[in-house]
Design a protein around this motif. Structure first.
Motif, PDB file in Angstrom:
ATOM      1  N   SER A 399       0.671  -1.314  -0.296  1.00  0.00           N
ATOM      2  CA  SER A 399       0.119   0.038   0.458  1.00  0.00           C
ATOM      3  C   SER A 399       0.863   1.184   0.281  1.00  0.00           C
ATOM      4  N   HIS A 400       2.222   1.120   0.268  1.00  0.00           N
ATOM      5  CA  HIS A 400       2.752   2.630   0.643  1.00  0.00           C
ATOM      6  C   HIS A 400       3.567   2.836  -1.015  1.00  0.00           C
ATOM      7  N   LEU A 401       3.294   1.853  -1.877  1.00  0.00           N
ATOM      8  CA  LEU A 401       3.251   2.344  -3.446  1.00  0.00           C
ATOM      9  C   LEU A 401       2.342   2.336  -4.520  1.00  0.00           C
ATOM     10  N   ASP A 402       2.385   3.569  -5.574  1.00  0.00           N
ATOM     11  CA  ASP A 402       1.314   4.397  -5.775  1.00  0.00           C
ATOM     12  C   ASP A 402       0.880   3.389  -7.075  1.00  0.00           C
ATOM     13  N   GLY A 403       1.642   2.856  -7.642  1.00  0.00           N
ATOM     14  CA  GLY A 403       0.831   2.281  -8.360  1.00  0.00           C
ATOM     15  C   GLY A 403       1.350   2.840  -9.823  1.00  0.00           C
ATOM     16  N   HIS A 404       1.569   2.169 -10.855  1.00  0.00           N
ATOM     17  CA  HIS A 404       1.426   2.716 -12.181  1.00  0.00           C
ATOM     18  C   HIS A 404       0.615   4.173 -12.431  1.00  0.00           C
ATOM     19  N   LYS A 405       0.424   4.861 -12.362  1.00  0.00           N
ATOM     20  CA  LYS A 405      -0.379   6.331 -12.608  1.00  0.00           C
ATOM     21  C   LYS A 405      -1.848   6.200 -11.626  1.00  0.00           C
ATOM     22  N   GLY A 406      -1.196   5.343 -10.435  1.00  0.00           N
ATOM     23  CA  GLY A 406      -2.083   5.875  -9.855  1.00  0.00           C
ATOM     24  C   GLY A 406      -3.048   3.838  -9.325  1.00  0.00           C
ATOM     25  N   SER A 407      -2.521   3.705 -10.256  1.00  0.00           N
ATOM     26  CA  SER A 407      -3.309   1.416 -10.071  1.00  0.00           C
ATOM     27  C   SER A 407      -3.553   0.973  -9.431  1.00  0.00           C
ATOM     28  N   LYS A 408      -3.891   1.419  -8.355  1.00  0.00           N
ATOM     29  CA  LYS A 408      -3.875   0.732  -6.824  1.00  0.00           C
ATOM     30  C   LYS A 408      -5.025  -0.322  -6.547  1.00  0.00           C
ATOM     31  N   PRO A 409      -3.936  -1.850  -6.103  1.00  0.00           N
ATOM     32  CA  PRO A 409      -3.118  -1.987  -5.231  1.00  0.00           C
ATOM     33  C   PRO A 409      -1.887  -2.418  -6.065  1.00  0.00           C
ATOM     34  N   VAL A 410      -0.566  -2.131  -5.778  1.00  0.00           N
ATOM     35  CA  VAL A 410       0.033  -2.577  -6.176  1.00  0.00           C
ATOM     36  C   VAL A 410       0.483  -4.421  -4.864  1.00  0.00           C
ATOM     37  N   ARG A 411       0.222  -5.268  -5.716  1.00  0.00           N
ATOM     38  CA  ARG A 411       0.346  -6.707  -5.579  1.00  0.00           C
ATOM     39  C   ARG A 411       1.800  -7.776  -6.090  1.00  0.00           C
ATOM     40  N   ILE A 412       2.532  -8.261  -5.122  1.00  0.00           N
ATOM     41  CA  ILE A 412       3.188  -9.720  -5.346  1.00  0.00           C
ATOM     42  C   ILE A 412       3.118 -10.588  -4.932  1.00  0.00           C
ATOM     43  N   GLY A 413       3.637 -11.388  -5.557  1.00  0.00           N
ATOM     44  CA  GLY A 413       3.105 -12.894  -5.143  1.00  0.00           C
ATOM     45  C   GLY A 413       1.836 -12.935  -5.959  1.00  0.00           C
ATOM     46  N   ASN A 414       0.876 -14.243  -5.779  1.00  0.00           N
ATOM     47  CA  ASN A 414      -0.144 -14.548  -6.586  1.00  0.00           C
ATOM     48  C   ASN A 414      -1.420 -15.372  -5.656  1.00  0.00           C
ATOM     49  N   GLY A 415      -2.422 -14.842  -5.476  1.00  0.00           N
ATOM     50  CA  GLY A 415      -3.071 -15.633  -4.585  1.00  0.00           C
ATOM     51  C   GLY A 415      -4.016 -17.027  -5.316  1.00  0.00           C
ATOM     52  N   ALA A 416      -3.287 -16.863  -6.470  1.00  0.00           N
ATOM     53  CA  ALA A 416      -4.448 -17.798  -7.495  1.00  0.00           C
ATOM     54  C   ALA A 416      -3.472 -18.866  -8.064  1.00  0.00           C
ATOM     55  N   ALA A 417      -2.463 -19.386  -6.833  1.00  0.00           N
ATOM     56  CA  ALA A 417      -1.850 -20.465  -7.302  1.00  0.00           C
ATOM     57  C   ALA A 417      -2.416 -21.864  -6.908  1.00  0.00           C
ATOM     58  N   ASN A 418      -3.232 -21.557  -5.529  1.00  0.00           N
ATOM     59  CA  ASN A 418      -3.911 -23.161  -5.307  1.00  0.00           C
ATOM     60  C   ASN A 418      -5.654 -23.162  -6.157  1.00  0.00           C
ATOM     61  N   HIS A 419      -5.490 -22.068  -6.679  1.00  0.00           N
ATOM     62  CA  HIS A 419      -6.669 -22.204  -7.872  1.00  0.00           C
ATOM     63  C   HIS A 419      -7.032 -23.758  -8.108  1.00  0.00           C
ATOM     64  N   ILE A 420      -8.000 -23.901  -8.709  1.00  0.00           N
ATOM     65  CA  ILE A 420      -8.939 -25.052  -9.538  1.00  0.00           C
ATOM     66  C   ILE A 420      -8.338 -24.872 -10.704  1.00  0.00           C
ATOM     67  N   GLN A 421      -7.754 -25.012 -11.840  1.00  0.00           N
ATOM     68  CA  GLN A 421      -7.347 -24.588 -13.082  1.00  0.00           C
ATOM     69  C   GLN A 421      -7.591 -25.687 -13.331  1.00  0.00           C
ATOM     70  N   LEU A 422      -8.469 -26.654 -14.443  1.00  0.00           N
ATOM     71  CA  LEU A 422      -8.140 -27.900 -14.898  1.00  0.00           C
ATOM     72  C   LEU A 422      -7.478 -27.958 -15.939  1.00  0.00           C
ATOM     73  N   ASP A 423      -7.738 -27.314 -16.899  1.00  0.00           N
ATOM     74  CA  ASP A 423      -7.180 -26.365 -18.537  1.00  0.00           C
ATOM     75  C   ASP A 423      -5.957 -27.168 -18.374  1.00  0.00           C
ATOM     76  N   ILE A 424      -5.114 -27.129 -17.197  1.00  0.00           N
ATOM     77  CA  ILE A 424      -3.230 -26.871 -17.266  1.00  0.00           C
ATOM     78  C   ILE A 424      -3.017 -28.095 -17.672  1.00  0.00           C
ATOM     79  N   TYR A 425      -3.825 -28.642 -17.572  1.00  0.00           N
ATOM     80  CA  TYR A 425      -3.323 -30.519 -17.492  1.00  0.00           C
ATOM     81  C   TYR A 425      -3.255 -30.388 -19.012  1.00  0.00           C
ATOM     82  N   GLY A 426      -3.784 -30.157 -19.700  1.00  0.00           N
ATOM     83  CA  GLY A 426      -3.807 -30.106 -21.569  1.00  0.00           C
ATOM     84  C   GLY A 426      -2.842 -29.115 -21.575  1.00  0.00           C
ATOM     85  N   GLU A 427      -2.986 -27.799 -21.561  1.00  0.00           N
ATOM     86  CA  GLU A 427      -1.453 -27.337 -22.567  1.00  0.00           C
ATOM     87  C   GLU A 427      -0.422 -28.309 -22.684  1.00  0.00           C
ATOM     88  N   LEU A 428       0.038 -28.671 -20.569  1.00  0.00           N
ATOM     89  CA  LEU A 428       0.654 -29.156 -20.443  1.00  0.00           C
ATOM     90  C   LEU A 428       0.954 -30.860 -21.172  1.00  0.00           C
TER      91      LEU A 428
END
Length: 703
Positions: A399-428
């Protein structure tokens, strides 16, 4: 012309006005006006040192620019990832060359040099420039000290280097000044402290005002401080050479061998060697490309960009080397893509295999096979991993960073890592199939891992998921340094997304193909065939909307268009001339006002006004979807020529939206501005695939 006026306070530079350099460990974004705007060191996912693209005041930067009004141009050296930025005005022309060094031989046992090299040279006339180096450690969260110390790594002269010390990282800034023409004096370099605390910096920066004439060159080198350094006694000098009665060059060569490999003597000759070897590395690599079709320049630039996304120690591929750049200016869709998505990586390797780069495919497959040996307890894979193979990617808001042209929030890491996206097995599985077809064949032990993966797909192919777009809903507000909380929800639930079902079909189909081609043992062969055929029939029955004559986004909402279904003929799920697919394609080609997804020859993912994806905010047209549409039109155009003409027009139009050095972002706004993280691997992957297939089709049909 791009005119820059230093007398005016510098604002954010548009996302498109950046180029990328890298060394297969990390990457840096360099703006059109000569500022390093994004740089995480030593790895892609390390905390940033420079992030001015996300906070113009305190994000951190390393800038070199004239002190008077100038115009600027930027380009890569031919077939290389070495970047040149030119500053021009009536008084003179300055060339700034930026690169992260690579050994000419990519297999060299010598350790990589974690150096950022910035060479400043006046080509014509005279120039007054200002250099500012203002690191902001750990995403501008850590304080640091700045100190001038004697530099025993620079030959011939007694000069000082700048050392920046933070709790977890130390950097030093050194330089070499030289004259490249006869009768031209060596330029003077005087670095001084720069106080930026009023702008929010947590430690002193440094600056240097340069007055250079034609033939003068100054090279700045920012590096991680080596753990071991050479002893001052081993420093060669002319006085010592005279005393020993040997030429200085001989003394230098001998003394250099006594220093650690990551701390060689810094000299003009060494810098020239690093420049030439780095350029030769990139030249040698791109020459291995087997592509000889149309749009070769765009394809080669895309290949060079994709190569920069590979993390060499593990073979992992990052989706993008940047984080939290907005999908809509001022919006909330700002994600960290510095991880290895199975989906994105698989498509990346598909594109590189098509161009003949099988070594990268083999390295990535080894990374994936290591993940297969460490699957989740239920036999599944995560949709993404860290570039080191880790599973933990906690998402944090800064929250201490402004974000590009004020586009907040700035995030690091990715909370979608544990999402169920079954399509990945096809691409893999498609990637594994192509990898063993064009690269290294599967061994038995590896085949058992792959076979178990297909068995998992067969057991779970009837389940709902969140699919490719990874839409999500948050629970309440989140503070800085708190891990984001997610629950898997699209309108309150997972769904049977059409794209996921297609890719699950692909996963089983590619498993069957491997069995048939390699005659490998498959106890569940009959179950695989039955599951593949049943899934096909299910998609035809449940994803098709007979009233609208389109394939819908999901079984539950067949009235909602999703351009992800354009993948059908690209993965050989359906013939491109099938009336159902052609009808869907033509509906997508209509404008949003007429129920389609295409605007100005660019394609949206889906209509966010009709699909509550739980994120909120607007987004631009999706480059990936536009290029999938090009390829779908290409394949359908073999049977309906007006569609092939549309494919050519759409592809040519899309190329106009790449930036000044041929790089692409994730999205394009209604006004034609680049949006989202840059450089976006997925976009360059599909550009290569679209060009490859369009060029091949035009040649075959003599169109």
């Amino acid at each position: 012309m791009n005119v820059q006026d230093p007398s005016i306070e510098r604002d954010y530079i548009p996302i498109a006005d950046h180029a990328i350099i890298g060394n297969l460990r990390t990457a840096a974004l360099v703006s059109l006006d000569g500022s390093v705007e994004s740089y995480c060191i030593p790895n892609f996912d390390s905390p940033s040192v420079f992030a001015r693209i996300l906070d113009k005041y305190k994000g951190g930067h390393f800038s070199i620019a004239p002190t008077v009004q100038f115009t600027t141009k930027q380009n890569y050296l031919p077939n290389s990832n070495i970047l040149q930025t030119k500053f021009l005005n009536d008084e003179g022309v300055v060339n700034v060359t930026d690169f992260l060094p690579r050994h000419e031989n990519g297999d060299s046992p010598a350790p990589p040099l974690f150096w950022l090299v910035r060479r400043v040279e006046v080509i014509r006339g005279v120039a007054s420039l200002r250099m500012e180096c203002a690191p902001a450690f750990n995403y501008a969260r850590d304080e640091h000290t700045t100190e001038f110390l004697p530099d025993d790594s620079v030959q011939y002269c007694h000069q000082k280097k700048v050392v920046f010390r933070s709790p977890n990282l130390e950097l030093d800034l050194r330089y070499v000044a030289e004259a490249t023409l006869d009768n031209v004096p060596t330029p003077e370099v005087n670095i001084d402290y720069l106080d930026l605390s009023t702008k929010g910096h947590l430690g002193p920066a440094v600056c240097c005002d340069l007055s250079l004439i034609e033939g003068q060159r100054v090279t700045f080198v920012l590096r991680i401080c080596p753990e071991k350094t050479g002893t001052p006694e081993a420093r060669p000098t002319q006085e010592l050479a005279d005393r020993l009665g040997i030429p200085l060059e001989v003394l230098i060569a001998g003394a250099s061998k006594m220093r650690p490999q990551d701390d060689p003597f810094l000299s003009a000759d060494l810098l020239e060697h690093l420049f030439r070897s780095t350029n030769q590395y990139w030249n040698n690599w791109i020459r291995k490309s087997t592509y000889d079709g149309s749009w070769r320049e765009a394809v080669n630039r895309s290949a060079l960009a994709l190569k920069l996304l590979i993390y060499e120690p593990t073979g992992a591929v990052v989706a993008s080397p940047t984080f939290s750049l907005p999908e809509c200016i001022g919006g909330t869709r700002n994600w960290d893509y510095r991880a290895s998505w199975i989906r994105d990586s698989s498509f990346t390797l598909y594109a590189l295999i098509r161009l003949g780069f099988t070594q990268e495919a083999n390295a990535y497959l080894e990374f994936i096979f290591d993940r297969l040996r460490n699957k989740n307890p239920d036999g599944s894979l995560q949709i993404m991993y860290t570039i080191h193979g880790g599973k933990d990617l906690p998402e944090i808001k800064l929250s201490h960073l402004d974000g590009h042209k004020g586009s907040k929030p700035v995030r690091i890491g990715n909370g979608a890592a544990n999402h169920i996206q079954l399509d990945i097995y096809g691409e893999l599985m498609d990637c594994i199939y192509l990898g063993q077809k064009f690269g290294r064949p599967l061994g038995y032990d590896t085949w058992v891992l792959v076979r178990d993966l297909v068995d998992y797909v067969v057991d779970h192919c009837r389940e709902p998921d969140l699919s490719i777009w990874s839409v999500r809903v948050r629970k309440g507000s989140l503070e800085s340094k708190s891990v984001c909380a997610y629950h898997r929800e699209v309108r309150g639930r997972e769904r049977h997304f059409t794209y996921s079902k297609i890719m699950l079909w692909v996963a089983i189909d590619r498993g069957i193909r491997i069995v048939e081609k390699r005659s490998l043992p498959c106890p569940q062969r009959s179950a695989w065939y039955a599951a593949r055929d049943a899934l096909y029939e299910e998609i035809m029955a449940k994803a098709w909307n007979p009233t609208l004559k389109v394939f819908g986004q999901s079984y539950e909402e067949t009235d909602v268009l999703d351009s992800a279904v354009l993948i059908m003929p690209l993965v050989f799920f359906m013939a491109p001339a099938d009336p159902r697919f052609v009808s869907t394609l033509k509906q997508i080609l209509k404008s949003p006002e007429r129920g389609g997804l295409t605007s100005n020859n660019l394609v949206y993912r889906y209509d966010v006004a009709k699909t509550d994806d739980g994120v909120g905010g607007k987004e631009g047209t999706f480059c990936l979807c536009t290029l999938w549409c090009v390829e779908a039109l290409t394949r359908a155009g073999e049977y309906e020529r007006p569609l092939l003409t549309r494919a050519i027009a759409m592809f040519e139009d899309f190329l106009l939206y790449s930036n000044h050095v041929g790089l692409c972002t994730e999205e394009v706004s209604d006004a034609g501005d680049a949006l989202g993280n840059a450089v976006q691997g997925f976009t360059h992957v599909t550009l290569i695939s679209a060009a490859y297939n369009l060029s091949r089709t035009l040649t075959r049909l003599k169109y």
